[in-house]
Design a protein around this motif. Structure first.
Motif, PDB file in Angstrom:
ATOM      1  N   ASN A 187       0.559  -1.432   0.404  1.00 33.53           N
ATOM      2  CA  ASN A 187       0.010   0.309   0.376  1.00 33.53           C
ATOM      3  C   ASN A 187       0.985   1.393  -0.021  1.00 33.53           C
ATOM      4  O   ASN A 187       0.317   2.251  -0.337  1.00 33.53           O
ATOM      5  CB  ASN A 187      -1.008   0.308   0.879  1.00 33.53           C
ATOM      6  N   GLU A 188       1.816   1.322   0.401  1.00 35.66           N
ATOM      7  CA  GLU A 188       2.823   2.815   0.433  1.00 35.66           C
ATOM      8  C   GLU A 188       3.700   2.456  -0.867  1.00 35.66           C
ATOM      9  O   GLU A 188       4.868   3.055  -1.200  1.00 35.66           O
ATOM     10  CB  GLU A 188       3.636   2.544   1.089  1.00 35.66           C
ATOM     11  N   LEU A 189       3.295   1.467  -1.871  1.00 33.35           N
ATOM     12  CA  LEU A 189       3.874   1.145  -3.503  1.00 33.35           C
ATOM     13  C   LEU A 189       5.288   0.782  -3.485  1.00 33.35           C
ATOM     14  O   LEU A 189       6.355   1.155  -4.217  1.00 33.35           O
ATOM     15  CB  LEU A 189       4.390   2.562  -4.194  1.00 33.35           C
ATOM     16  N   ILE A 190       5.544  -0.288  -2.459  1.00 33.78           N
ATOM     17  CA  ILE A 190       7.171  -0.110  -2.361  1.00 33.78           C
ATOM     18  C   ILE A 190       6.568  -1.794  -2.404  1.00 33.78           C
ATOM     19  O   ILE A 190       5.753  -3.230  -2.196  1.00 33.78           O
ATOM     20  CB  ILE A 190       7.203  -0.557  -0.318  1.00 33.78           C
ATOM     21  N   PRO A 191       7.469  -2.626  -3.101  1.00 33.18           N
ATOM     22  CA  PRO A 191       7.910  -4.318  -3.841  1.00 33.18           C
ATOM     23  C   PRO A 191       7.228  -4.857  -2.788  1.00 33.18           C
ATOM     24  O   PRO A 191       8.234  -4.802  -0.985  1.00 33.18           O
ATOM     25  CB  PRO A 191       8.820  -4.205  -4.579  1.00 33.18           C
ATOM     26  N   THR A 192       6.789  -6.083  -3.050  1.00 32.24           N
ATOM     27  CA  THR A 192       6.956  -6.765  -1.804  1.00 32.24           C
ATOM     28  C   THR A 192       7.456  -8.087  -1.821  1.00 32.24           C
ATOM     29  O   THR A 192       7.624  -8.426  -0.203  1.00 32.24           O
ATOM     30  CB  THR A 192       5.755  -7.664  -1.318  1.00 32.24           C
ATOM     31  N   GLY A 193       8.254  -8.559  -2.856  1.00 26.56           N
ATOM     32  CA  GLY A 193       9.038  -9.146  -3.151  1.00 26.56           C
ATOM     33  C   GLY A 193       8.980 -10.269  -3.787  1.00 26.56           C
ATOM     34  O   GLY A 193       8.817 -11.141  -4.312  1.00 26.56           O
ATOM     35  N   ASN A 194       7.242  -9.912  -4.144  1.00 21.68           N
ATOM     36  CA  ASN A 194       6.710 -11.581  -4.500  1.00 21.68           C
ATOM     37  C   ASN A 194       6.710 -10.858  -6.350  1.00 21.68           C
ATOM     38  O   ASN A 194       6.326  -9.678  -6.564  1.00 21.68           O
ATOM     39  CB  ASN A 194       5.127 -11.050  -4.138  1.00 21.68           C
ATOM     40  N   LYS A 195       6.603 -11.628  -7.448  1.00 24.46           N
ATOM     41  CA  LYS A 195       6.626 -11.076  -8.771  1.00 24.46           C
ATOM     42  C   LYS A 195       5.564 -12.012  -9.165  1.00 24.46           C
ATOM     43  O   LYS A 195       4.937 -13.231  -8.583  1.00 24.46           O
ATOM     44  CB  LYS A 195       7.939 -12.034  -9.857  1.00 24.46           C
ATOM     45  N   LEU A 196       4.282 -11.196 -10.109  1.00 25.96           N
ATOM     46  CA  LEU A 196       2.777 -11.933 -10.635  1.00 25.96           C
ATOM     47  C   LEU A 196       3.355 -12.213 -11.909  1.00 25.96           C
ATOM     48  O   LEU A 196       3.754 -11.525 -12.685  1.00 25.96           O
ATOM     49  CB  LEU A 196       2.120 -11.193 -10.077  1.00 25.96           C
ATOM     50  N   ASP A 197       2.500 -13.380 -12.463  1.00 24.09           N
ATOM     51  CA  ASP A 197       2.192 -13.430 -13.482  1.00 24.09           C
ATOM     52  C   ASP A 197       1.340 -12.891 -14.646  1.00 24.09           C
ATOM     53  O   ASP A 197       0.620 -12.656 -13.566  1.00 24.09           O
ATOM     54  CB  ASP A 197       1.875 -15.263 -13.509  1.00 24.09           C
ATOM     55  N   VAL A 198       1.619 -12.116 -15.324  1.00 22.52           N
ATOM     56  CA  VAL A 198       0.335 -11.323 -16.363  1.00 22.52           C
ATOM     57  C   VAL A 198      -0.534 -11.768 -16.819  1.00 22.52           C
ATOM     58  O   VAL A 198      -2.213 -11.057 -16.795  1.00 22.52           O
ATOM     59  CB  VAL A 198       1.632 -10.642 -16.820  1.00 22.52           C
ATOM     60  N   THR A 199      -0.957 -12.722 -16.652  1.00 20.64           N
ATOM     61  CA  THR A 199      -1.996 -13.718 -16.857  1.00 20.64           C
ATOM     62  C   THR A 199      -3.064 -14.420 -16.997  1.00 20.64           C
ATOM     63  O   THR A 199      -2.998 -13.526 -15.342  1.00 20.64           O
ATOM     64  CB  THR A 199      -1.576 -15.552 -17.556  1.00 20.64           C
ATOM     65  N   ASN A 200      -3.964 -13.086 -17.502  1.00 16.23           N
ATOM     66  CA  ASN A 200      -5.579 -13.388 -16.527  1.00 16.23           C
ATOM     67  C   ASN A 200      -5.871 -11.811 -15.623  1.00 16.23           C
ATOM     68  O   ASN A 200      -6.036 -11.965 -15.231  1.00 16.23           O
ATOM     69  CB  ASN A 200      -6.057 -14.265 -16.176  1.00 16.23           C
ATOM     70  N   THR A 201      -4.644 -11.060 -16.331  1.00 24.22           N
ATOM     71  CA  THR A 201      -4.608 -10.257 -15.543  1.00 24.22           C
ATOM     72  C   THR A 201      -5.182  -8.939 -16.220  1.00 24.22           C
ATOM     73  O   THR A 201      -4.208  -8.847 -16.816  1.00 24.22           O
ATOM     74  CB  THR A 201      -3.453  -9.747 -14.115  1.00 24.22           C
ATOM     75  N   PRO A 202      -5.058  -7.025 -15.635  1.00 23.13           N
ATOM     76  CA  PRO A 202      -4.921  -6.067 -16.677  1.00 23.13           C
ATOM     77  C   PRO A 202      -3.515  -5.922 -16.926  1.00 23.13           C
ATOM     78  O   PRO A 202      -3.185  -4.537 -17.593  1.00 23.13           O
ATOM     79  CB  PRO A 202      -5.644  -5.152 -15.791  1.00 23.13           C
ATOM     80  N   PHE A 203      -2.203  -6.384 -16.065  1.00 22.58           N
ATOM     81  CA  PHE A 203      -1.054  -6.056 -17.052  1.00 22.58           C
ATOM     82  C   PHE A 203      -0.718  -6.772 -17.483  1.00 22.58           C
ATOM     83  O   PHE A 203       0.896  -6.890 -18.232  1.00 22.58           O
ATOM     84  CB  PHE A 203      -0.158  -6.891 -15.053  1.00 22.58           C
ATOM     85  N   ASP A 204      -1.419  -7.830 -18.374  1.00 28.35           N
ATOM     86  CA  ASP A 204      -1.142  -8.777 -20.060  1.00 28.35           C
ATOM     87  C   ASP A 204      -0.897  -7.902 -20.740  1.00 28.35           C
ATOM     88  O   ASP A 204      -2.204  -7.654 -21.197  1.00 28.35           O
ATOM     89  CB  ASP A 204      -1.890  -9.610 -19.807  1.00 28.35           C
ATOM     90  N   PHE A 205       0.375  -6.902 -21.463  1.00 30.45           N
ATOM     91  CA  PHE A 205       0.505  -6.190 -22.565  1.00 30.45           C
ATOM     92  C   PHE A 205       0.742  -7.185 -23.102  1.00 30.45           C
ATOM     93  O   PHE A 205       1.307  -6.326 -24.560  1.00 30.45           O
ATOM     94  CB  PHE A 205       1.512  -5.081 -22.126  1.00 30.45           C
ATOM     95  N   ARG A 206       1.015  -8.440 -22.910  1.00 32.39           N
ATOM     96  CA  ARG A 206       1.705  -8.846 -24.641  1.00 32.39           C
ATOM     97  C   ARG A 206       1.869  -9.124 -25.750  1.00 32.39           C
ATOM     98  O   ARG A 206       2.665  -8.669 -26.815  1.00 32.39           O
ATOM     99  CB  ARG A 206       1.646 -10.427 -24.668  1.00 32.39           C
ATOM    100  N   THR A 207      -0.128  -9.112 -26.309  1.00 30.96           N
ATOM    101  CA  THR A 207      -0.673  -8.595 -26.749  1.00 30.96           C
ATOM    102  C   THR A 207      -1.354  -7.006 -27.359  1.00 30.96           C
ATOM    103  O   THR A 207      -1.446  -6.664 -28.503  1.00 30.96           O
ATOM    104  CB  THR A 207      -1.553  -9.765 -27.147  1.00 30.96           C
TER     105      THR A 207
END
Length: 345
Positions: free
Chosen positions: A205-225
């Motif tokens: 919530n403070e825009l600090i990385p948690t240490g987790n990497k998330l898969d973009v699949t099926n999220t609004p973060f999937d910009f691959r296409t």
């Protein structure tokens, strides 16, 4: 190809680079700040595609980092502290308890030594600066060179080079806010973005990385296409909400794809493609841009621009298996990002 130099406020100099295809880039020796990038649309209308202040004096207080060179470390350092070789270094806490974009003494507030140059097919400016050992809390004396080059192929090339006499933390970027509509005719909601990325970095919530990497699949973060920025602005996905309804995240780039990012505005036809040898990029959609600033094209508002901050990850200072920002003593830092401008008819 042409370069013009003019004196502006506070003794700063403004350099305007122009090529034979009606593209021009203006930048200050103060903060290495890009103030304007003028490029044609599909109807050959020449307009500015980055956010900049109407009055250059306003760059002296630039909390949104408009157009600026960022360093020593671009992004947020958790707890404004890090450890190198069992020694703890405390840097300025300028965003809550965290350190953002090099702090008050960061490279965005330095008057760089500037040397313009011109060749047959390029024109540019070489910026140099020495950051002293201990400056801003960082170890090592760092010798910096940043080169802006405009080509006749409508490419803006930014080369970053540095050496340090001690192992230190260093990752540099440029913080230009792009708006391809031209003269901020519209917000960036309908910019269509493609990013070669399979994973992004989760934020708290403070825009600090948690240490987790998330898969973009099926999220609004999937910009691959490719997708519209509006998808994330309007999303109820937790990570978009955390960022202030949009994006302010580190995307880990696929090293197998040379063209990392493509941005298109359908109405104007303008396109940016971005190539970089950096391992990732922070895409920031100006969710928290200060409103009411007097910009060259009017008053600022949220979602007026989008930043593509190519860099390593400050999360590497606190978490394993992230693209490192550590620069070993006497090992050259050498990075390049190329912004290519074109149109689709």
């Amino acid at each position: 190809m042409n370069i013009e130099t003019q004196n502006t406020v506070n003794g700063w100099k403004l350099y305007t680079l122009s090529n034979q295809h009606h593209m021009s880039v203006s930048l200050l020796n103060y903060g290495g700040i890009i103030t304007t990038i003028n490029v044609p649309d599909r109807h050959n209308n020449i307009e500015n595609v980055v956010l900049g202040f109407k009055n250059h004096a306003d760059y002296a207080q630039n909390p949104n980092f408009l157009g600026a060179l960022i360093g020593r470390v671009a992004g947020r350092i958790q707890g404004a502290s890090f450890t190198i070789e069992n020694q703890v270094f405390d840097v300025e806490a300028n965003e809550g308890t965290h350190h953002l974009h090099g702090g008050a003494s960061g490279f965005h507030q330095v008057i760089w030594a500037a040397s313009p140059f011109q060749t047959k097919d390029t024109v540019g400016v070489v910026l140099t600066h020495t950051s002293a050992d201990g400056e801003g809390g960082y170890p090592g004396t760092v010798e910096m060179t940043v080169t802006y080059t405009l080509t006749n192929n409508n490419e803006l090339i930014i080369d970053y080079a540095a050496t340090s006499d001690k192992t230190t933390a260093l990752t540099l970027t440029n913080h230009s806010y792009f708006n391809l509509t031209g003269n901020v005719a519209r917000t960036i909601h309908n910019h269509h973005v493609t990013i070669a990325c399979d994973e992004f970095v989760e934020l708290d919530n403070e825009l600090i990385p948690t240490g987790n990497k998330l898969d973009v699949t099926n999220t609004p973060f999937d910009f691959r296409t490719g997708r519209l920025i509006a998808d994330g602005i309007n999303s109820t996905f937790t990570q978009n909400i955390v960022a202030g309804h949009g994006y302010d995240h580190y995307f880990i780039l696929n090293p197998k794809q040379t063209e990392a990012i493509r941005v298109e505005d359908e109405v104007s036809g303008r396109v940016i493609t971005i190539k970089t040898d950096q391992p990732g990029v922070v895409m920031y959609t100006s969710n928290n841009l200060t409103e009411g600033l007097e910009l060259a094209e009017g008053t600022s508002k949220r979602y007026d621009g989008v930043c593509f901050e190519t860099q390593a990850s400050p999360a590497s200072l606190h978490h394993e298996d992230f693209p490192t920002v550590l620069l070993e003593a006497h090992v050259p830092y050498d990075k390049q990002t190329v912004f290519s401008f074109s149109v689709v008819k």
